[in-house]
Enzyme design. Structure first.
Site, mmCIF file in Angstrom:
data_model
loop_
_atom_site.group_PDB
_atom_site.id
_atom_site.type_symbol
_atom_site.label_atom_id
_atom_site.label_comp_id
_atom_site.label_asym_id
_atom_site.label_seq_id
_atom_site.Cartn_x
_atom_site.Cartn_y
_atom_site.Cartn_z
ATOM 1 N N ARG A 217 48.223 31.642 41.162
ATOM 2 C CA ARG A 217 47.684 32.486 42.235
ATOM 3 C C ARG A 217 46.452 31.783 42.786
ATOM 4 O O ARG A 217 45.543 31.445 42.014
ATOM 5 C CB ARG A 217 47.257 33.859 41.720
ATOM 6 C CG ARG A 217 48.324 34.608 40.927
ATOM 7 C CD ARG A 217 49.117 35.585 41.777
ATOM 8 N NE ARG A 217 50.274 36.054 41.027
ATOM 9 C CZ ARG A 217 50.472 37.331 40.675
ATOM 10 N NH1 ARG A 217 49.599 38.246 41.022
ATOM 11 N NH2 ARG A 217 51.565 37.669 40.016
ATOM 12 N N GLU A 219 43.610 32.402 43.717
ATOM 13 C CA GLU A 219 42.601 33.468 43.673
ATOM 14 C C GLU A 219 41.265 32.925 44.157
ATOM 15 O O GLU A 219 40.659 32.097 43.489
ATOM 16 C CB GLU A 219 42.423 33.980 42.229
ATOM 17 C CG GLU A 219 43.621 34.673 41.643
ATOM 18 C CD GLU A 219 43.841 36.064 42.206
ATOM 19 O OE1 GLU A 219 43.002 36.540 43.005
ATOM 20 O OE2 GLU A 219 44.873 36.672 41.835
ATOM 21 N N ARG A 225 38.233 38.026 35.099
ATOM 22 C CA ARG A 225 39.613 38.340 34.716
ATOM 23 C C ARG A 225 40.668 37.643 35.576
ATOM 24 O O ARG A 225 41.860 37.885 35.422
ATOM 25 C CB ARG A 225 39.831 39.851 34.722
ATOM 26 C CG ARG A 225 39.724 40.509 36.081
ATOM 27 C CD ARG A 225 39.982 42.004 35.969
ATOM 28 N NE ARG A 225 40.180 42.621 37.254
ATOM 29 C CZ ARG A 225 39.204 42.984 38.082
ATOM 30 N NH1 ARG A 225 37.941 42.761 37.759
ATOM 31 N NH2 ARG A 225 39.484 43.551 39.231
ATOM 32 N N HIS A 226 40.241 36.795 36.512
ATOM 33 C CA HIS A 226 41.183 36.062 37.363
ATOM 34 C C HIS A 226 41.070 34.562 37.157
ATOM 35 O O HIS A 226 39.967 34.024 37.119
ATOM 36 C CB HIS A 226 40.905 36.338 38.848
ATOM 37 C CG HIS A 226 41.275 37.708 39.289
ATOM 38 N ND1 HIS A 226 40.358 38.719 39.375
ATOM 39 C CD2 HIS A 226 42.469 38.233 39.654
ATOM 40 C CE1 HIS A 226 40.966 39.818 39.785
ATOM 41 N NE2 HIS A 226 42.257 39.561 39.961
ATOM 42 N N GLU A 358 43.407 45.822 34.012
ATOM 43 C CA GLU A 358 44.856 45.903 34.224
ATOM 44 C C GLU A 358 45.535 44.782 33.453
ATOM 45 O O GLU A 358 45.227 43.619 33.632
ATOM 46 C CB GLU A 358 45.162 45.761 35.720
ATOM 47 C CG GLU A 358 46.648 45.812 36.016
ATOM 48 C CD GLU A 358 47.006 45.187 37.363
ATOM 49 O OE1 GLU A 358 46.367 45.535 38.370
ATOM 50 O OE2 GLU A 358 47.928 44.343 37.387
ATOM 51 N N SER A 361 51.920 45.137 35.234
ATOM 52 C CA SER A 361 52.469 46.100 36.178
ATOM 53 C C SER A 361 53.972 45.947 36.218
ATOM 54 O O SER A 361 54.510 44.896 35.869
ATOM 55 C CB SER A 361 51.836 45.973 37.563
ATOM 56 O OG SER A 361 51.854 44.661 37.982
ATOM 57 N N ARG A 409 45.121 38.180 29.635
ATOM 58 C CA ARG A 409 44.354 39.435 29.585
ATOM 59 C C ARG A 409 44.623 40.191 28.289
ATOM 60 O O ARG A 409 43.714 40.792 27.718
ATOM 61 C CB ARG A 409 44.690 40.294 30.803
ATOM 62 C CG ARG A 409 44.155 39.671 32.080
ATOM 63 C CD ARG A 409 44.242 40.643 33.217
ATOM 64 N NE ARG A 409 43.823 40.008 34.451
ATOM 65 C CZ ARG A 409 43.916 40.582 35.633
ATOM 66 N NH1 ARG A 409 44.427 41.812 35.729
ATOM 67 N NH2 ARG A 409 43.509 39.961 36.719
HETATM 68 P P1 AMO Z 1 51.138 41.508 39.148
HETATM 69 O O1 AMO Z 1 50.820 40.746 40.387
HETATM 70 O O2 AMO Z 1 50.426 42.810 38.954
HETATM 71 O O3 AMO Z 1 52.669 41.842 39.065
HETATM 72 O O4 AMO Z 1 50.867 40.573 37.897
HETATM 73 C C1 AMO Z 1 51.202 40.995 36.596
HETATM 74 C C2 AMO Z 1 50.046 40.781 35.623
HETATM 75 O O5 AMO Z 1 49.700 39.412 35.599
HETATM 76 C C3 AMO Z 1 48.310 39.274 35.366
HETATM 77 N N1 AMO Z 1 47.709 38.494 36.454
HETATM 78 C C4 AMO Z 1 46.680 37.624 36.304
HETATM 79 N N2 AMO Z 1 46.002 37.242 35.217
HETATM 80 C C5 AMO Z 1 45.019 36.342 35.390
HETATM 81 N N3 AMO Z 1 44.681 35.794 36.576
HETATM 82 C C6 AMO Z 1 45.337 36.140 37.698
HETATM 83 N N4 AMO Z 1 45.010 35.593 38.860
HETATM 84 C C7 AMO Z 1 46.400 37.107 37.588
HETATM 85 N N5 AMO Z 1 47.256 37.679 38.467
HETATM 86 C C8 AMO Z 1 48.032 38.511 37.765
HETATM 87 C C9 AMO Z 1 47.725 40.663 35.311
HETATM 88 C C10 AMO Z 1 48.757 41.488 36.012
HETATM 89 O O6 AMO Z 1 48.771 42.831 35.567
HETATM 90 N N6 AMO Z 1 56.080 40.669 39.578
HETATM 91 C C11 AMO Z 1 55.055 41.632 39.183
HETATM 92 C C12 AMO Z 1 55.316 42.173 37.784
HETATM 93 C C13 AMO Z 1 56.566 43.017 37.713
HETATM 94 O O7 AMO Z 1 56.635 44.015 38.463
HETATM 95 O O8 AMO Z 1 57.449 42.700 36.901
HETATM 96 C C14 AMO Z 1 53.697 40.967 39.254
HETATM 97 O O9 AMO Z 1 53.564 39.779 39.361
HETATM 98 O O10 AMO Z 1 47.610 41.037 33.943
#
Ligand code: AMO
Length: 435
Positions: A217, A219, A225-226, A358, A361, A409
Site C-alpha cells: 500500500r 501509504e 500502524r501503517h 483495526e 476486515s 498488527r
Molecule cells: P483492508 O484494506 O481492511 O481489507 O486490509 C486488511 C487488514 O490489513 C491490514 N493492513 C495494513 N497493515 C499495515 N499497514 C498497512 N498499510 C495496512 N493496510 C491494511 C489491517 C487491515 O485490517 N481485501 C480486504 C480484506 C477482505 O475483505 O478479505 C482488505 O484488504 O490490519
C-alpha cells in the site's frame, strides 16, 4: 576447505543438572569481562545466552593469544565442561578449555546492542540486523514464527488450502489511491494491495482457501500502524457468510494465543508480556450501535462516516480486548461487499478490533454478477477494468465470504509493541527503503 566447527550443545542446554558434561558451543560474544587472569564471556546463540569462564593459564598459548582482544559480536567456538556455579547468573557456566575465534566483528560496532545506550526506533532500524540480535527483539520474531505456524495448522485443519496469488496485477482492488505503479515491460502494472479478487475466484475451485503473504500500500500517512509492505493473512470460503467467517477468525485468534503461550513462554517473559487466551465469542457491536455510543460520549459523528482515529481511541477506551464492529454502511466498504438484503444501505461486513486498532476486515461478498457490476459503477470504477474478474461470475459463483487479517498488527497485540515497525524485520514506509 573451511573447517566446519562442531556443536554438541546450545546455550539453553547448559543447565546446572548437566554438571560435568563436556560441551562444544558456537555463537556470538554478547559480553566479555576481563578480570586479569580470568575472562567471563557471555555466549549468545539462537537459543539464548550462557556464561563461559576461561582461565588464561589453563588455556594453551595459542588460545590465550586468540582471545586477547575478544570483543562484542565476535563469532566463537568453545569446548569445555559444564559446571554448576551458584555465583553465575543462571547458576551454571562452561569452563572453557579450548576457544577459537571464527569471525571477528569490527570495532567499534556502529550500534550498541547491549542496551546500555537507549536508541530510538529510527536508529534501531538503521542497524536492524544488530538490533535484532538483542534477545528481546529476536523474541518477537520467534513468537511470530510460532504464530504463523499456528495459523497454518488451524486453517488446514478446517479444510482451507494454502494458495499463492500474483503480486503484479493489472487493476486496483482496494481503491486506487494507495497503489504502487510498476513499469511492466512498458505497460502499466501495480503491486497487489491484497489477494481479494483471486481468492474469491479460487473458492470456485478449492472452496476454502487461505494465503499468507506480503502486500503493498502506497501509504503516505506516517503512523505507527501503517507500513507500505505488510503481511496479510487472507481467507475466503464458498458457502459461508460473514457470521461464519467471523467465527473462524475469533477461534483462529484464540488458537494463536494458545500456541504462543505453549511454545514461547520464555520469549514472552523476555519481553515482559503476560498473554491470556481471549474468551470466544468476541463481543459484536453493529456500526449503528457504536455511532450511538460515540454520540453519547459527546462525539460529533454523522451516520455513514468512517470512524476516524479520535473515534477509534474513544471506542478503544470503552472496549477492552478483541471485539467486532459489524454491518458497516455499504458506501464505506469496497465494491465487492454484499449489501444486506433487508437493508441495502448497510452491508454484511465487519472489522475485527483490538481496542483502538483495526486488525482485520471482511464480509460476505457479492456473488451476483449484475449486482457486482452495478456496485463497481456506483463506486466510480470502470467495469471494463474488471472484465477478467467479472467473467468468472458467469462460471458458477457460489455465495462466499472471507477476511484479511493484518499479521503485523496482530503481532503488535501479541507482543504489546507500540510501533508496527518493531514487529517487522525490515519495515518499509514513506521514509524508509533501507536496510
Ligand atoms: P483492508 O484494506 O481492511 O481489507 O486490509 C486488511 C487488514 O490489513 C491490514 N493492513 C495494513 N497493515 C499495515 N499497514 C498497512 N498499510 C495496512 N493496510 C491494511 C489491517 C487491515 O485490517 N481485501 C480486504 C480484506 C477482505 O475483505 O478479505 C482488505 O484488504 O490490519
Amino acid at each position: 576447505m573451511v573447517e566446519k566447527p562442531s556443536r554438541t550443545h546450545y546455550a539453553s542446554d547448559i543447565t546446572p543438572e548437566r554438571d560435568g558434561e563436556r560441551a562444544e558451543l558456537l555463537g556470538w560474544v554478547h559480553e566479555v569481562r576481563d578480570l586479569g587472569g580470568i575472562k567471563f564471556i557471555l555466549l549468545r546463540d539462537v537459543s539464548g545466552i550462557c556464561q563461559i569462564t576461561v582461565r588464561k593459564k589453563e588455556l594453551g598459548e595459542r588460545a590465550a593469544d586468540e582471545i586477547k582482544d575478544l570483543g562484542f559480536e565476535d563469532v566463537i567456538w568453545v569446548r569445555g565442561v559444564v559446571k554448576r556455579q551458584p555465583k553465575a547468573r543462571l547458576g551454571v557456566e562452561v569452563v572453557g578449555e579450548e576457544i577459537r575465534v571464527l569471525a571477528k566483528a569490527e570495532r567499534p560496532l556502529p550500534y550498541d546492542i547491549t542496551g546500555k545506550v537507549p536508541a530510538n526506533i529510527d536508529t534501531r532500524l538503521d542497524h536492524r540486523v544488530l538490533d535484532l540480535r538483542k534477545p528481546e527483539n529476536k523474541a518477537i520474531f520467534l513468537i511470530a514464527s510460532t504464530a504463523l505456524k499456528a495459523i497454518r495448522e488451524f486453517l488446514r485443519e478446517r479444510g482451507f488450502i494454502e494458495v499463492r496469488t500474483p503480486r503484479i496485477i493489472a487493476t486496483a482492488t482496494e481503491g486506487g489511491a494507495a497503489l504502487f505503479e510498476v513499469n511492466y515491460f512498458g505497460r502499466k502494472a501495480y503491486l497487489a494491495q491484497s489477494p481479494q479478487l483471486y481468492k474469491e475466484q479460487l473458492t470456485t475451485v478449492f472452496e476454502r482457501v487461505f494465503e499468507i503473504g506480503t502486500f503493498f500500500r502506497a501509504e503516505e500517512s506516517h503512523t505507527r500502524r501503517h507500513v507500505s509492505e505488510f503481511t496479510s493473512v487472507d481467507i475466503e470460503s464458498a458457502f459461508m457468510d460473514y457470521r461464519d467467517v467471523m467465527e473462524v477468525l475469533e477461534n483462529l485468534i484464540a488458537h494463536v494465543h494458545r500456541r504462543v503461550l505453549e511454545e514461547r513462554e520464555r520469549e514472552l517473559n523476555l519481553i515482559g508480556v503476560e498473554l491470556e487466551v481471549p474468551k470466544t465469542p468476541f463481543p459484536r457491536y453493529s456500526y449503528d450501535e457504536l455511532v450511538e455510543e460515540l454520540r453519547g460520549m459527546g462525539e460529533d459523528i454523522e451516520w455513514g462516516q468512517d470512524f476516524g482515529t479520535p473515534h477509534l481511541r474513544r471506542l478503544g477506551e470503552a472496549h477492552k480486548g478483541y471485539y467486532f464492529i459489524t454491518d458497516f454502511p455499504t458506501e464505506s466498504k469496497p465494491f465487492y461487499i454484499q449489501p444486506r438484503r433487508d437493508k441495502p444501505e448497510v452491508s454484511e461486513s465487519f472489522d475485527l478490533m483490538y481496542e483502538w486498532l483495526e486488525l482485520a476486515s471482511g464480509g460476505t461478498r457479492i456473488s451476483d454478477k449484475a449486482l457486482l457490476e452495478r456496485r463497481i459503477r456506483e463506486q466510480g470504477l470502470n467495469p471494463e477494468s474488471f472484465k477478467e474478474h467479472l467473467k468468472v461470475f458467469g462460471y458458477g459463483m457460489p455465495m462466499h465470504a472471507g477476511w484479511g487479517l493484518g499479521f503485523d498488527r496482530l503481532m503488535m497485540v501479541l507482543t504489546n509493541r507500540w510501533n508496527i515497525r518493531e514487529v517487522i524485520l525490515y519495515p518499509r514506509d514513506v521514509f524508509r527503503l533501507t536496510p
